[in-house]
Design an enzyme around this catalytic site. Sequence first.
Site, PDB file in Angstrom:
ATOM      1  N   ASP A  31      37.749  45.403  45.925  1.00  0.00           N
ATOM      2  CA  ASP A  31      37.105  44.457  45.009  1.00  0.00           C
ATOM      3  C   ASP A  31      37.552  43.026  45.286  1.00  0.00           C
ATOM      4  O   ASP A  31      38.226  42.759  46.281  1.00  0.00           O
ATOM      5  CB  ASP A  31      37.300  44.871  43.547  1.00  0.00           C
ATOM      6  CG  ASP A  31      38.688  45.341  43.263  1.00  0.00           C
ATOM      7  OD1 ASP A  31      39.628  44.676  43.724  1.00  0.00           O
ATOM      8  OD2 ASP A  31      38.847  46.386  42.593  1.00  0.00           O
ATOM      9  N   LYS A  53      34.595  42.905  40.988  1.00  0.00           N
ATOM     10  CA  LYS A  53      34.404  42.371  39.640  1.00  0.00           C
ATOM     11  C   LYS A  53      35.455  41.309  39.409  1.00  0.00           C
ATOM     12  O   LYS A  53      36.543  41.361  39.952  1.00  0.00           O
ATOM     13  CB  LYS A  53      34.571  43.461  38.595  1.00  0.00           C
ATOM     14  CG  LYS A  53      35.938  44.128  38.623  1.00  0.00           C
ATOM     15  CD  LYS A  53      36.063  45.109  37.504  1.00  0.00           C
ATOM     16  CE  LYS A  53      37.031  46.215  37.823  1.00  0.00           C
ATOM     17  NZ  LYS A  53      36.926  47.352  36.940  1.00  0.00           N
ATOM     18  N   MET A 170      45.307  37.383  33.271  1.00  0.00           N
ATOM     19  CA  MET A 170      43.980  37.319  32.625  1.00  0.00           C
ATOM     20  C   MET A 170      44.043  36.545  31.314  1.00  0.00           C
ATOM     21  O   MET A 170      43.413  36.919  30.329  1.00  0.00           O
ATOM     22  CB  MET A 170      43.459  38.755  32.352  1.00  0.00           C
ATOM     23  CG  MET A 170      43.265  39.567  33.614  1.00  0.00           C
ATOM     24  SD  MET A 170      42.895  41.303  33.295  1.00  0.00           S
ATOM     25  CE  MET A 170      44.542  41.974  33.021  1.00  0.00           C
TER      26      MET A 170
HETATM   27  N1  SAH Z   1      46.793  44.345  39.942  1.00  0.00           N
HETATM   28  C1  SAH Z   1      46.844  42.893  39.955  1.00  0.00           C
HETATM   29  C2  SAH Z   1      46.396  42.288  38.650  1.00  0.00           C
HETATM   30  C3  SAH Z   1      44.928  42.488  38.351  1.00  0.00           C
HETATM   31  S1  SAH Z   1      44.455  41.750  36.846  1.00  0.00           S
HETATM   32  C4  SAH Z   1      48.275  42.451  40.309  1.00  0.00           C
HETATM   33  O1  SAH Z   1      49.177  43.295  40.328  1.00  0.00           O
HETATM   34  O2  SAH Z   1      48.488  41.257  40.566  1.00  0.00           O
HETATM   35  C5  SAH Z   1      43.771  40.230  37.412  1.00  0.00           C
HETATM   36  C6  SAH Z   1      44.652  39.065  37.052  1.00  0.00           C
HETATM   37  O3  SAH Z   1      45.761  39.004  37.945  1.00  0.00           O
HETATM   38  C7  SAH Z   1      44.007  37.719  37.157  1.00  0.00           C
HETATM   39  O4  SAH Z   1      43.234  37.413  36.017  1.00  0.00           O
HETATM   40  C8  SAH Z   1      45.208  36.810  37.267  1.00  0.00           C
HETATM   41  O5  SAH Z   1      45.823  36.618  36.013  1.00  0.00           O
HETATM   42  C9  SAH Z   1      46.143  37.664  38.117  1.00  0.00           C
HETATM   43  N2  SAH Z   1      46.058  37.329  39.544  1.00  0.00           N
HETATM   44  C10 SAH Z   1      45.679  38.141  40.543  1.00  0.00           C
HETATM   45  N3  SAH Z   1      45.767  37.520  41.735  1.00  0.00           N
HETATM   46  C11 SAH Z   1      46.229  36.274  41.480  1.00  0.00           C
HETATM   47  C12 SAH Z   1      46.540  35.139  42.280  1.00  0.00           C
HETATM   48  N4  SAH Z   1      46.400  35.166  43.602  1.00  0.00           N
HETATM   49  N5  SAH Z   1      47.000  34.021  41.669  1.00  0.00           N
HETATM   50  C13 SAH Z   1      47.157  33.978  40.342  1.00  0.00           C
HETATM   51  N6  SAH Z   1      46.881  35.016  39.526  1.00  0.00           N
HETATM   52  C14 SAH Z   1      46.418  36.144  40.084  1.00  0.00           C
END
Ligand code: SAH
Length: 255
Positions: A31, A53, A170
């Site tokens: 995704d 998404k 998020m």
């Molecule tokens: N499984 C992922 C999180 C998914 S939820 C993890 O472990 O990082 C999605 C959220 O993750 C986004 O809304 C944001 O808050 C955060 N996120 C994911 N990638 C990011 C990035 N490169 N920089 C900042 N926030 C990030």
Amino acid sequence: MSLVGAGPGAVDLLTIRGQRLLAQADVVVYDDLANAELLDFCPDEARRIYVGKRGGRRSLPQEQITQILVSEALKGLHVVRLKGGDPLVFGRGGEEIAVLAEAGIAYEIVPGVTAAVAAGASIGVPLTHREHASSVVFVTGHECAGKGPEQEGVNWPALAASGATLCIYMGVRRLAEIVGKLIDGGAQGTTPVAIVANATLRSQELYTTTLAEAAQFAEQLKGKPSLIIVGQVVRLAGSGTSHWESVISQVPVAL
Ligand code: SAH
């Protein structure tokens, strides 16, 4: 079948194990948050299935995603489910493995560098510190209504009182509301906040602010994955490990 953490964005933050599994994939299901360049590690003939998404935009329903995983795995194919960050941190990986287990499909989980850890590292903020924070909380700012314990919501006042570094995933869309709850719970409006958008990518942006001021950045962060770090440790922000400092836009405030 494997669930592989793609890491936060930068291609070279994938684990070596993740890379090896991608190289063996017959099918890869990915995704938005997983960097599409990671697909270059897959064999040319591997099927790439996009189920993306983000930020509330439409995507394949979760049931359909798990259905794809099950049906491809039952064909005897090596399926890699590539998920941004760590697959088991706010990634619905728990739901996917429950369905796989029910279908009797063996799976392996490969951890990934989660956004909170990447964001801290990229701006030189230690999420814990002997003098400033002895605990760190990964919390979602987006509670999905009507499901399980999340229905009861996050206890923001309790988090405010805990003194833990808060890493809010998020959280942009509901930032004003979250700030209100933290301040109602006793957090000082002067508490330092760092917001890191697109952490570890060339497009990374950093905003340093305070709790009282943080919500004003919500508008310009729309559509960019952003990690919000709240706590005294933000004062320690240094240059971190980012080698793209020149592209980091910093909105300085006196912390
Ligand atoms: N499984 C992922 C999180 C998914 S939820 C993890 O472990 O990082 C999605 C959220 O993750 C986004 O809304 C944001 O808050 C955060 N996120 C994911 N990638 C990011 C990035 N490169 N920089 C900042 N926030 C990030």
